[in-house]
Design a protein around this motif. Structure first.
Motif, short mmCIF file in Angstrom:
data_model
loop_
_atom_site.label_atom_id
_atom_site.label_comp_id
_atom_site.label_asym_id
_atom_site.label_seq_id
_atom_site.Cartn_x
_atom_site.Cartn_y
_atom_site.Cartn_z
N SER A 120 -21.93 -92.91 -0.22
CA SER A 120 -22.60 -91.93 0.63
C SER A 120 -21.86 -90.62 0.41
O SER A 120 -20.64 -90.56 0.55
CB SER A 120 -22.49 -92.38 2.09
OG SER A 120 -23.03 -91.40 2.94
N LEU A 121 -22.59 -89.57 -0.02
CA LEU A 121 -21.86 -88.33 -0.28
C LEU A 121 -22.68 -87.09 0.04
O LEU A 121 -23.90 -87.10 -0.09
CB LEU A 121 -21.31 -88.26 -1.71
CG LEU A 121 -22.20 -88.06 -2.92
CD1 LEU A 121 -21.36 -87.72 -4.13
CD2 LEU A 121 -22.99 -89.33 -3.21
N ALA A 122 -21.96 -86.08 0.50
CA ALA A 122 -22.59 -84.79 0.79
C ALA A 122 -22.86 -84.09 -0.54
O ALA A 122 -22.18 -84.34 -1.53
CB ALA A 122 -21.63 -83.95 1.63
N SER B 19 -25.47 -89.13 3.96
CA SER B 19 -26.51 -89.82 4.72
C SER B 19 -25.94 -90.87 5.67
O SER B 19 -26.49 -91.13 6.72
CB SER B 19 -27.51 -90.48 3.76
OG SER B 19 -26.80 -91.35 2.90
N ARG B 20 -24.84 -91.50 5.30
CA ARG B 20 -24.20 -92.50 6.17
C ARG B 20 -22.76 -92.09 6.38
O ARG B 20 -22.16 -91.43 5.52
CB ARG B 20 -24.20 -93.88 5.50
CG ARG B 20 -25.46 -94.68 5.66
CD ARG B 20 -25.26 -96.10 5.11
NE ARG B 20 -24.78 -96.03 3.74
CZ ARG B 20 -25.59 -95.93 2.70
NH1 ARG B 20 -26.89 -95.91 2.86
NH2 ARG B 20 -25.09 -95.85 1.49
N GLU B 21 -22.19 -92.50 7.51
CA GLU B 21 -20.82 -92.09 7.81
C GLU B 21 -19.83 -92.64 6.75
O GLU B 21 -18.92 -91.95 6.32
CB GLU B 21 -20.42 -92.60 9.21
CG GLU B 21 -19.05 -92.10 9.62
CD GLU B 21 -18.58 -92.70 10.94
OE1 GLU B 21 -19.36 -93.46 11.57
OE2 GLU B 21 -17.41 -92.43 11.31
N HIS B 22 -20.07 -93.88 6.34
CA HIS B 22 -19.12 -94.52 5.43
C HIS B 22 -19.71 -94.80 4.06
O HIS B 22 -20.92 -95.02 3.92
CB HIS B 22 -18.61 -95.84 6.03
CG HIS B 22 -17.81 -95.66 7.27
ND1 HIS B 22 -18.18 -96.18 8.49
CD2 HIS B 22 -16.65 -94.99 7.48
CE1 HIS B 22 -17.28 -95.85 9.39
NE2 HIS B 22 -16.34 -95.12 8.81
N SER B 23 -18.84 -94.80 3.06
CA SER B 23 -19.16 -95.36 1.76
C SER B 23 -18.45 -96.71 1.70
O SER B 23 -17.36 -96.87 2.26
CB SER B 23 -18.62 -94.47 0.65
OG SER B 23 -19.24 -93.20 0.69
N TRP B 24 -19.06 -97.65 0.96
CA TRP B 24 -18.50 -99.01 0.93
C TRP B 24 -18.40 -99.54 -0.49
O TRP B 24 -19.25 -99.24 -1.34
CB TRP B 24 -19.42 -99.97 1.71
CG TRP B 24 -19.58 -99.66 3.16
CD1 TRP B 24 -20.56 -98.89 3.72
CD2 TRP B 24 -18.75 -100.10 4.23
NE1 TRP B 24 -20.38 -98.82 5.08
CE2 TRP B 24 -19.28 -99.56 5.42
CE3 TRP B 24 -17.60 -100.90 4.31
CZ2 TRP B 24 -18.71 -99.80 6.66
CZ3 TRP B 24 -17.04 -101.14 5.55
CH2 TRP B 24 -17.59 -100.58 6.71
N GLY B 25 -17.40 -100.35 -0.71
CA GLY B 25 -17.35 -101.21 -1.89
C GLY B 25 -17.30 -102.63 -1.39
O GLY B 25 -16.66 -102.91 -0.37
N HIS B 26 -17.98 -103.53 -2.08
CA HIS B 26 -18.08 -104.91 -1.62
C HIS B 26 -17.76 -105.85 -2.77
O HIS B 26 -18.18 -105.59 -3.91
CB HIS B 26 -19.51 -105.16 -1.12
CG HIS B 26 -19.80 -106.59 -0.79
ND1 HIS B 26 -20.75 -107.33 -1.46
CD2 HIS B 26 -19.26 -107.43 0.14
CE1 HIS B 26 -20.80 -108.53 -0.94
NE2 HIS B 26 -19.91 -108.63 0.04
#
Ligand SMILES: NC(=O)c1ccc[n+]([C@@H]2O[C@H](COP(=O)([O-])OP(=O)(O)OC[C@H]3O[C@@H](n4cnc5c(N)ncnc54)[C@H](OP(=O)(O)O)[C@@H]3O)[C@@H](O)[C@H]2O)c1
Length: 357
Positions: free
Chosen positions: A162-164, A284-291
């Protein structure tokens, strides 16, 4: 080598990530050298830094390579994509006198860098590929799982960035990375071998730890090689939310690939895409995630997550942290992915957090 004395060159220093990496290194008291194509724009990037910065004008990759061979900087940070074209010639110019890191997140570039492992190790230099959200967001959780139990038989990693965006044109580096990536198609590892897989194949609906639901699909990312090397698993899929996973688009993409191999069409597509203006938009979302999900032959399944904020901010922080660690002599010689080169504590230094439910 003392960090103050170590000269760190930032290639593409007028770009979004290059400017951020310069600022972060300067904040640590290091003096980055800014390398780019335009003296006035380089100077504008150098002026806000607390101690200013030396600028080096090099109009293209051969000129950058010549400058590196002439001046032997201690560390070179390569932010000039597409890395499938720039990584190998720049890394070759670095060895044997300079260490190297890049922001690549594609199989072709990662493979080209990792293939120079023996040469880098003999020279006592470090080469790191994927020093950004891609590869670290998925390499770190899989490394955390492997620290608890090794030898899984299947692994899947998913990147949810998720990035600005800042107002301005998309730019040639990113446009060429996208356009030149499409003909490559997707990849996965099966039976321990790298094989083709459709872009957006292996679609998966994932519920994130914060409750959001996303869909990821396969993409030939550097994450794939990192997950395979870290886990040793014979079956590996690397996926991302950044590809379309709908059936119709997946059917059309293989037709676009051969067309985009034609040089005039490719140049046209890069020019058009590079000129697309991005809006000034928050993420768009508060967090970015790796799974990461690992499965063992006895049926055991374990998952781990990496959580961070803006994926672009994390990328710059990873690149700056890896560059500073290499400059301090705190990285393993040879060619590696970032966590393998400098260790898992890179995640916290770059503003990420590992969650092992
Ligand atoms: N691994 C990750 O998670 C991650 C994250 C972010 C970005 N990336 C990748 O990193 C790269 C940079 O991203 P960015 O957002 O910082 O891009 P950007 O703002 O467009 O900056 C690119 C820089 O590269 C320079 N450049 C472009 N083409 C060049 C060429 N042919 N010769 C010499 N210099 C050239 C540009 O110079 P000018 O200013 O003169 O145009 C600019 O300084 C992209 O390829 C992107 O895909 C990866």
């Amino acid at each position: 080598m003392s960090d103050a004395a170590a000269e760190i060159w930032i290639l593409g220093a007028t770009g979004r990530t290059g400017r951020d990496v310069a600022r972060l290194l300067a904040a640590q008291g290091l003096s980055p050298t800014l390398v780019g194509r335009d003296r006035a724009r380089l100077q504008a990037a150098a002026d806000p830094l607390p101690a200013g910065a030396r600028v080096v004008v090099a109009p293209d990759v051969p000129a950058i390579a010549d400058a590196i061979r002439r001046e032997h900087p201690a560390v070179v940070v390569n932010t000039v994509g597409p890395f499938a074209r720039t990584a190998a010639p720049i890394l070759r110019a670095c060895l044997p006198a300079s260490s190297y890191l890049d922001l690549a997140n594609d199989v072709v570039a990662a493979d080209a860098v990792l293939a120079l492992h023996d040469e880098a190790e003999r020279a006592g230099r470090t080469a790191v590929t994927g020093a950004g959200f891609g590869v670290v967001a998925t390499e770190a959780p899989i490394a955390a799982l492997m620290a608890e139990r090794s030898a899984p038989h299947a692994v899947r990693v998913d990147a949810i960035a998720s990035l600005a965006t800042e107002a301005g044109p998309l730019g040639e580096a990113l446009a060429a990375t996208i356009v030149e990536g499409v003909p490559e198609g997707g990849r996965r590892i099966t039976g321990g071998r790298l094989v083709r897989a459709g872009v957006g194949s292996f679609p998966l609906r994932l519920t994130l730890p914060d409750g959001d639901v996303v869909t990821t699909g396969a993409w030939p990312a550097g994450d794939l090689l990192a997950a395979a090397r870290t886990s040793g698993a014979p079956e590996v899929v690397a996926a991302t939310t950044a590809v379309p996973t709908g059936r119709a688009v997946r059917a059309v993409l293989p037709l676009a690939g051969p067309l985009l191999r034609l040089a005039p069409l490719q140049r046209f597509a890069v020019r058009r895409l590079a000129a697309v203006r991005l809006p000034d938009r928050p993420r768009s979302r508060e967090h970015s995630w790796g799974h990461a999900r690992a499965e063992w032959a006895d049926g055991t399944v374990r998952e781990a997550w990496l959580r961070t904020g803006d994926a672009g901010t994390f990328t710059a922080a990873v690149a700056a942290a890896v560059a500073a660690r290499i400059a301090r002599g705190a990285a393993v010689p040879g060619a590696h992915t970032p966590v393998a080169a400098v260790g898992l504590d890179l995640v916290a230094e770059a503003g990420g957090e590992l969650l092992l439910p």
